[in-house]
Scaffold this active site. Structure first.
Site, PDB file in Angstrom:
ATOM      1  N   HIS A 280       6.448  26.657  35.656  1.00 46.09           N
ATOM      2  CA  HIS A 280       7.190  27.366  36.701  1.00 46.09           C
ATOM      3  C   HIS A 280       6.538  27.189  38.065  1.00 46.09           C
ATOM      4  CE1 HIS A 280       4.523  31.007  36.878  1.00 46.09           C
ATOM      5  NE2 HIS A 280       4.391  30.838  35.577  1.00 46.09           N
ATOM      6  N   ASP A 292      -1.583  29.538  37.320  1.00 46.92           N
ATOM      7  CA  ASP A 292      -0.314  30.176  36.939  1.00 46.92           C
ATOM      8  C   ASP A 292       0.705  30.011  38.060  1.00 46.92           C
ATOM      9  OD1 ASP A 292       1.527  31.652  35.506  1.00 46.92           O
ATOM     10  OD2 ASP A 292       0.737  33.586  36.141  1.00 46.92           O
ATOM     11  N   GLU A 326       9.915  32.480  37.035  1.00 41.53           N
ATOM     12  CA  GLU A 326       9.412  32.951  35.738  1.00 41.53           C
ATOM     13  C   GLU A 326       8.730  34.302  35.861  1.00 41.53           C
ATOM     14  OE1 GLU A 326       6.394  33.524  32.520  1.00 41.53           O
ATOM     15  OE2 GLU A 326       6.083  33.313  34.685  1.00 41.53           O
ATOM     16  N   GLU A 327       8.041  34.536  36.985  1.00 40.85           N
ATOM     17  CA  GLU A 327       7.179  35.714  37.079  1.00 40.85           C
ATOM     18  C   GLU A 327       7.944  37.030  37.108  1.00 40.85           C
ATOM     19  OE1 GLU A 327       4.269  35.674  36.440  1.00 40.85           O
ATOM     20  OE2 GLU A 327       3.241  33.908  37.211  1.00 40.85           O
ATOM     21  N   ASP A 354       2.264  26.726  30.483  1.00 43.19           N
ATOM     22  CA  ASP A 354       2.118  27.913  31.328  1.00 43.19           C
ATOM     23  C   ASP A 354       0.960  28.775  30.832  1.00 43.19           C
ATOM     24  OD1 ASP A 354       2.501  29.903  33.206  1.00 43.19           O
ATOM     25  OD2 ASP A 354       4.180  30.834  32.159  1.00 43.19           O
ATOM     26  N   HIS A 428      -2.855  36.253  37.647  1.00 41.13           N
ATOM     27  CA  HIS A 428      -2.203  37.245  38.513  1.00 41.13           C
ATOM     28  C   HIS A 428      -3.166  37.918  39.491  1.00 41.13           C
ATOM     29  CE1 HIS A 428       1.363  37.969  35.481  1.00 41.13           C
ATOM     30  NE2 HIS A 428       1.241  36.704  35.851  1.00 41.13           N
TER      31      HIS A 428
END
Length: 461
Positions: A280, A292, A326-327, A354, A428
């Protein structure tokens, strides 16, 4: 008759040996290209340093789309195009503020608003805190204990899991569903322990469930060190209890038009059959989104570049897909699956990367039988073992390709599985930056996925 049968068996064994030898030589060529002439690391550098964070709906996300399309075109893929998709547009706003209030003392602690959550009032929220370990505990406590308080979910990662994604899975419900659940019992806010085993002062953001029909309350992640401090103070001071203050100013704006970016090598024998590899393109807004999932999208493009560079002409069409959103919505993956069904495409396999750009270990195959895995191992394990990417197991695949399960009959969904031990240290967080990606580990992953796609293209399942 016996002599004829013996000759037939010998011919079959000889053909099998020749195929295995050809496969081995091609895989060696793939690894040589990826490790000597690899482009993914420098492409990742550009994505992280020249574009940076790419939260869905943002100007940077659009810059990433435009640059990614040009990158794939520069590699000379047969087709490069965009797929339109409407995505959420959530913005964090001003940096969050939080304090533990212990009598006259105000102790600053680091927090980060959870994705899709709402703002506090302009003056912030101050309230007593109730610590819980699970959603089930909310039910046990009930409205009488929770109403008017800030719920503090403090269940840590379970360190007994060797594969850390399983620890993330078992702790993640408190972040994703906790705020909506706490709101039903009258909580005024939620603080969630960051989803990591690492003890540090970096709060980990991530999406939380928005209840469109119910009341949404402000929710934020708190760093693990601060979570331990808050928990200790709550245990020490029963009367008067320690309070908590936090302020955040996030907003959910109207949806925005964005795009999946798709590159393709067209199949020579079956151009309407597809093997997809993707990650993503969007990221959270706290950092550069390196692991990520900058590594995932750059690896996906590199798979096609490597196959083209070694002169391989696939039987089936091979796509690299940079999914958007995606997130905090999965809209890109849903759109890709919808279009595949609408266009009546036949998909042989889809691979998602991912889980970071760490040392590759193997692949997990979603919703397959033990017999299927046994066959895959029998056919391919020996070819992948010299490159230490031979752990072929039953397991998850990935959020972006999961929607294909419902719309594309027969597709085999596969997850790329790198070593998981460091991923949730940066996941994140502001620490998810280019400097934390290792060039060789990234390129080994490029080659591992290209090798598996070559084998699938040549032999099917």
């Amino acid at each position: 008759m016996k002599k004829t049968f013996t000759l037939l068996c010998a011919a079959m064994l000889s053909a099998t040996f020749v195929h295995a030898q050809q496969d081995s030589l091609m895989i060696r060529k793939i690894y040589d290209e990826a490790l000597v002439n690899g482009k993914s690391y420098e492409s990742l550098r550009y994505l992280c340093k020249n574009i940076g964070q790419r939260i869905s709906g943002s100007a940077n996300a659009q810059k990433a789309v435009e640059w990614s399309k040009k990158l794939m075109e520069s590699y000379g893929f047969d087709k490069v195009y965009l797929q339109e998709v409407m995505v959420p547009h959530w913005v964090r706003g001003a940096k969050e503020t939080a304090f533990i209030i212990d009598g006259k003392n105000r102790i600053p602690v680091p927090i980060a608003a959870l994705g899709m959550t709402v703002a506090t009032p302009k003056e912030g929220i101050t309230a007593n805190v109730i610590e819980v370990q699970s959603l089930k505990e909310l039910e046990t406590l009930g409205e009488a204990a929770i109403k008017g308080k800030i719920v503090f979910f403090n269940r840590p990662f379970d360190p007994r899991f060797i594969e850390t994604g399983r620890a993330y899975g078992t702790a993640g419900d408190q972040r994703f569903m906790g705020p909506a659940a706490a709101a039903k019992y009258g909580a005024v806010g939620v603080i969630v322990r960051s989803l990591t085993e690492s003890l540090d002062d970096y709060p980990h953001t991530g999406a939380t469930l928005v209840d469109k029909d119910g009341k949404n309350i402000p929710a934020a992640a708190i760093s693990t060190k601060a979570a331990n401090k808050l928990s200790a103070m709550l245990k020490m001071r029963k009367f008067p209890a320690a309070k908590f203050y936090f302020k955040q100013s996030c907003q959910l704006l109207p949806d925005v038009l964005s795009y999946n970016v798709v590159g393709e090598l067209t199949g020579t024998a079956h151009p309407n059959k597809f093997i997809t590899v993707g990650g993503h393109l969007d990221s959270w807004d706290l950092a550069e989104g390196a692991h990520d999932d900058g590594t995932g999208v750059m690896q996906s493009a590199e798979v096609l570049r490597v196959l083209k560079a070694v002169g391989y002409h696939p039987k089936n069409s091979i796509r690299a897909v940079f999914f958007m959103n995606e997130e905090n919505g999965d809209k890109g993956g849903i759109k890709y699956a919808e279009l595949a069904a609408q266009n009546k495409e036949e998909h042989i396999a889809a691979i998602e990367t991912d889980e970071g750009g760490f040392t590759p270990r193997g692949f997990s195959f979603s919703d397959v039988s033990k017999d299927f895995i046994a066959k895959v191992n029998s056919n391919w394990k020996a070819l992948l073992e010299p490159y230490e990417v031979d752990q072929l197991t039953i397991g998850g695949a990935g959020a972006d390709i999961e929607p294909m399960k419902k719309t594309v009959p027969g597709v085999v969904l596969i997850g790329f599985r790198p070593d998981s031990q460091r991923y949730f240290d940066v996941h994140h967080t502001p620490n998810d930056v280019f400097e934390n990606v290792n060039k060789r580990e990234l390129e080994l992953g490029d080659a591992g996925m290209a090798a598996l796609i070559y084998l699938i293209d040549q032999h099917g399942f």
